[in-house]
Design a protein around this motif. Structure first.
Motif, PDB file in Angstrom:
ATOM      1  N   MET A 137       0.973  -1.217   0.108  1.00  0.00           N
ATOM      2  CA  MET A 137       0.065  -0.059   0.025  1.00  0.00           C
ATOM      3  C   MET A 137       0.936   1.477  -0.151  1.00  0.00           C
ATOM      4  N   ILE A 138       2.017   1.201   0.513  1.00  0.00           N
ATOM      5  CA  ILE A 138       2.719   2.216   0.522  1.00  0.00           C
ATOM      6  C   ILE A 138       3.030   2.755  -0.802  1.00  0.00           C
ATOM      7  N   THR A 139       3.846   1.591  -1.536  1.00  0.00           N
ATOM      8  CA  THR A 139       4.058   1.866  -2.878  1.00  0.00           C
ATOM      9  C   THR A 139       2.751   2.479  -3.793  1.00  0.00           C
ATOM     10  N   TYR A 140       1.797   1.840  -3.534  1.00  0.00           N
ATOM     11  CA  TYR A 140       0.735   2.253  -4.183  1.00  0.00           C
ATOM     12  C   TYR A 140       0.251   3.577  -4.005  1.00  0.00           C
ATOM     13  N   GLY A 141       0.055   4.063  -2.623  1.00  0.00           N
ATOM     14  CA  GLY A 141      -0.255   5.545  -2.385  1.00  0.00           C
ATOM     15  C   GLY A 141       0.740   6.426  -2.848  1.00  0.00           C
ATOM     16  N   PHE A 142       1.798   6.349  -2.742  1.00  0.00           N
ATOM     17  CA  PHE A 142       2.726   7.360  -3.222  1.00  0.00           C
ATOM     18  C   PHE A 142       2.879   7.369  -4.821  1.00  0.00           C
ATOM     19  N   LEU A 143       2.760   6.044  -5.314  1.00  0.00           N
ATOM     20  CA  LEU A 143       2.667   6.296  -6.679  1.00  0.00           C
ATOM     21  C   LEU A 143       1.362   7.167  -7.490  1.00  0.00           C
ATOM     22  N   SER A 144       0.359   6.597  -6.746  1.00  0.00           N
ATOM     23  CA  SER A 144      -0.686   7.295  -7.104  1.00  0.00           C
ATOM     24  C   SER A 144      -0.830   8.777  -6.817  1.00  0.00           C
ATOM     25  N   LEU A 145      -0.024   9.139  -5.890  1.00  0.00           N
ATOM     26  CA  LEU A 145       0.234  10.629  -5.669  1.00  0.00           C
ATOM     27  C   LEU A 145       1.033  11.321  -6.575  1.00  0.00           C
ATOM     28  N   SER A 146       2.075  10.687  -7.061  1.00  0.00           N
ATOM     29  CA  SER A 146       2.826  11.132  -8.183  1.00  0.00           C
ATOM     30  C   SER A 146       2.129  11.121  -9.473  1.00  0.00           C
ATOM     31  N   MET A 147       1.297   9.873  -9.775  1.00  0.00           N
ATOM     32  CA  MET A 147       0.626   9.871 -11.044  1.00  0.00           C
ATOM     33  C   MET A 147      -0.470  11.107 -11.120  1.00  0.00           C
ATOM     34  N   TRP A 148      -1.209  11.371  -9.998  1.00  0.00           N
ATOM     35  CA  TRP A 148      -2.035  12.489 -10.008  1.00  0.00           C
ATOM     36  C   TRP A 148      -1.555  13.784 -10.327  1.00  0.00           C
TER      37      TRP A 148
ATOM     38  N   ILE B  61       2.064  -2.684  -8.268  1.00  0.00           N
ATOM     39  CA  ILE B  61       2.306  -3.418  -6.803  1.00  0.00           C
ATOM     40  C   ILE B  61       2.007  -4.892  -7.242  1.00  0.00           C
ATOM     41  N   ASN B  62       1.636  -5.503  -8.266  1.00  0.00           N
ATOM     42  CA  ASN B  62       1.070  -6.642  -8.805  1.00  0.00           C
ATOM     43  C   ASN B  62       2.470  -7.322  -9.297  1.00  0.00           C
ATOM     44  N   VAL B  63       3.309  -6.717 -10.005  1.00  0.00           N
ATOM     45  CA  VAL B  63       4.421  -7.139 -10.623  1.00  0.00           C
ATOM     46  C   VAL B  63       5.412  -8.198  -9.562  1.00  0.00           C
ATOM     47  N   PRO B  64       5.634  -7.584  -8.141  1.00  0.00           N
ATOM     48  CA  PRO B  64       6.314  -8.485  -7.436  1.00  0.00           C
ATOM     49  C   PRO B  64       5.751 -10.062  -7.386  1.00  0.00           C
ATOM     50  N   TYR B  65       4.430 -10.155  -7.293  1.00  0.00           N
ATOM     51  CA  TYR B  65       3.741 -11.382  -7.270  1.00  0.00           C
ATOM     52  C   TYR B  65       4.251 -12.339  -8.435  1.00  0.00           C
ATOM     53  N   VAL B  66       4.354 -11.713  -9.448  1.00  0.00           N
ATOM     54  CA  VAL B  66       4.929 -12.464 -10.769  1.00  0.00           C
ATOM     55  C   VAL B  66       6.217 -12.850 -10.806  1.00  0.00           C
ATOM     56  N   ALA B  67       6.753 -11.628 -10.467  1.00  0.00           N
ATOM     57  CA  ALA B  67       8.481 -11.972 -10.381  1.00  0.00           C
ATOM     58  C   ALA B  67       8.964 -12.746  -9.322  1.00  0.00           C
ATOM     59  N   SER B  68       8.286 -12.928  -8.162  1.00  0.00           N
ATOM     60  CA  SER B  68       9.012 -13.766  -6.986  1.00  0.00           C
ATOM     61  C   SER B  68       8.412 -15.224  -7.596  1.00  0.00           C
ATOM     62  N   ARG B  69       7.355 -15.473  -8.293  1.00  0.00           N
ATOM     63  CA  ARG B  69       7.144 -16.939  -8.960  1.00  0.00           C
ATOM     64  C   ARG B  69       7.853 -17.446 -10.000  1.00  0.00           C
ATOM     65  N   VAL B  70       8.131 -16.389 -10.861  1.00  0.00           N
ATOM     66  CA  VAL B  70       8.923 -16.923 -12.017  1.00  0.00           C
ATOM     67  C   VAL B  70      10.577 -17.086 -11.786  1.00  0.00           C
ATOM     68  N   SER B  71      10.968 -16.098 -10.621  1.00  0.00           N
ATOM     69  CA  SER B  71      12.454 -16.144 -10.428  1.00  0.00           C
ATOM     70  C   SER B  71      12.870 -17.305  -9.510  1.00  0.00           C
ATOM     71  N   SER B  72      14.201 -17.622  -9.811  1.00  0.00           N
ATOM     72  CA  SER B  72      14.855 -18.522  -8.702  1.00  0.00           C
ATOM     73  C   SER B  72      15.150 -18.416  -7.390  1.00  0.00           C
TER      74      SER B  72
END
Length: 222
Positions: A1-12, A52-63
């Motif tokens: 949520m930290i990443t989401y909140g601050f990225l949203s602030l920046s995008m706005w 914020i959803n990239v980490p879930y994909v990256a952690s699954r495909v990474s060794s």
């Protein structure tokens, strides 16, 4: 949520700059801009949601065996073994938006400056009053832009430097963490100060300009 909140602030912040650009420079009507506000919402909420959803994909495909989210010094965030993603998913997008915003507002200020050139062959009294109004409008736009960009810069710069130093040196410095925590933790205060500070400065300038204009007009009449 930290990443989401601050990225949203920046995008706005970036989206608002684009909206001002479309209205002032490209001369789009406010109605047409309002009809396309769904694009603003899509960018401001959708891009951070994707990030914020990239980490879930990256952690699954990474060794890698380490968890993506974990202890990040100040709070639970992207863990140190994955710290390059702090830059990829957070700081790089934030600084891209920051520099794009600077360019966009530069174009807007240039357009306003050209539009507010004083007309020739106008009675001196009217020219004086018009010039004061034009100067006030240009100054407020430039000041508001500068104040909000400074708030943006100081919100993220210390945090970026702290994370960058850790990534490059592999060491954590207490002083950088203190500045990091203070700057990010006071983001609301910074933006509120930028907003209300601009209003106060504008009132001071208008009062001073009216006083000067009144004195000059009295001198002209005499």
């Amino acid at each position: 949520m930290i990443t989401y909140g601050f990225l949203s602030l920046s995008m706005w912040a970036g989206c608002m700059a684009i909206v001002v650009y479309l209205a002032v420079v490209r001369k789009h009507s406010l109605v047409s801009i309002a009809e396309r506000q769904w694009i603003v919402h899509l960018l401001a909420w959708g891009v951070p949601l994707l990030a914020i959803n990239v980490p879930y994909v990256a952690s699954r495909v990474s060794s890698r065996k380490e968890q993506f989210y974990g202890d990040a010094g100040l709070w639970c965030w992207v863990s140190e073994p994955w710290q390059e993603y702090r830059m990829i998913l957070f700081y790089i997008p934030i600084w891209v938006v920051f520099f794009v915003t600077i360019i966009v507002y530069g174009l807007v200020i240039a357009e306003v400056n050209d539009a507010f050139k004083p007309e020739e062959n106008v009675h001196m009294c009217f020219t004086l009053a018009e010039t004061q109004c034009q100067r006030a409008a240009k100054l407020r736009l430039a000041r508001r832009t500068a104040i909000h960009l400074l708030a943006y810069f100081f919100t993220y710069f210390a945090a970026f430097m702290n994370r960058f130093v850790i990534m490059e040196t592999g060491r954590a410095f207490f002083g950088l963490f203190v500045i990091h925590g203070m700057s990010v933790g006071s983001v609301g205060i910074m933006w509120a100060t930028a907003h209300f500070g601009d209003g106060i400065l504008h009132r001071v300038y208008v009062a001073r300009a009216r006083k000067v204009a009144g004195a000059q007009q009295r001198g002209f009449v005499q």
